[in-house]
Design a protein around this motif. Sequence first.
Motif, PDB file in Angstrom:
ATOM      1  N   THR A 115      26.097  32.055 -15.850  1.00  0.00           N
ATOM      2  CA  THR A 115      25.479  32.915 -14.855  1.00  0.00           C
ATOM      3  C   THR A 115      25.474  34.315 -15.465  1.00  0.00           C
ATOM      4  N   LYS A 116      24.908  35.272 -14.766  1.00  0.00           N
ATOM      5  CA  LYS A 116      24.908  36.650 -15.281  1.00  0.00           C
ATOM      6  C   LYS A 116      26.343  37.129 -15.510  1.00  0.00           C
ATOM      7  N   LYS A 129      30.615  32.379 -17.771  1.00  0.00           N
ATOM      8  CA  LYS A 129      30.333  31.015 -18.191  1.00  0.00           C
ATOM      9  C   LYS A 129      31.100  30.102 -17.227  1.00  0.00           C
ATOM     10  N   LYS A 130      30.398  29.163 -16.630  1.00  0.00           N
ATOM     11  CA  LYS A 130      31.042  28.306 -15.634  1.00  0.00           C
ATOM     12  C   LYS A 130      31.031  26.859 -16.079  1.00  0.00           C
ATOM     13  N   GLU A 131      32.059  26.150 -15.637  1.00  0.00           N
ATOM     14  CA  GLU A 131      32.123  24.712 -15.879  1.00  0.00           C
ATOM     15  C   GLU A 131      32.327  24.031 -14.550  1.00  0.00           C
ATOM     16  N   GLU A 132      31.559  22.999 -14.317  1.00  0.00           N
ATOM     17  CA  GLU A 132      31.700  22.286 -13.059  1.00  0.00           C
ATOM     18  C   GLU A 132      31.555  20.792 -13.280  1.00  0.00           C
ATOM     19  N   LEU A 133      32.507  20.048 -12.725  1.00  0.00           N
ATOM     20  CA  LEU A 133      32.451  18.598 -12.826  1.00  0.00           C
ATOM     21  C   LEU A 133      31.586  18.072 -11.683  1.00  0.00           C
ATOM     22  N   MET A 134      30.545  17.327 -12.034  1.00  0.00           N
ATOM     23  CA  MET A 134      29.619  16.830 -11.025  1.00  0.00           C
ATOM     24  C   MET A 134      29.712  15.323 -10.889  1.00  0.00           C
TER      25      MET A 134
END
Length: 131
Positions: A91-92, A95-100
């Motif tokens: 994102t601006k 840095k993101k991490e997401e488990l989907m």
Amino acid sequence: QASGVQVADEVCRIFYDMKVRKCSTPEEVKKRKKAVIFCLSPDKKCIIVEEGKEILVGDVGVTVTDPFKHFVQMLPEKDCRYALYDASFETKESKKEELMFFLWAPEQAPLKSKMIYASSKDAIKKKFQGM
């Protein structure tokens, strides 16, 4: 559990490993799963890991250029699956991490398959604490 379907221990272990991201060394990070697909066992009594249907973090940029596209191509055209995908995006701000978690139910899948995957979703989600 509505459908009485069990969840294999290995499925829970993989979820835990992907969620916790406890690896430290670069070698361990490479072995981490970026994506993994789960299916029902042949007798439809248990949710298991689908053999060979995974992407490791170490594959990305080596054998896999676009991990999400590769992941989608691993899903069957005419049957249902569950899957976990470790998405990383920027994102601006950061840095993101997401488990989907995915329930894959394509239009061409048999109705019976759609019904059992839909009714067993709660069983797997209960095991995936914090999803």
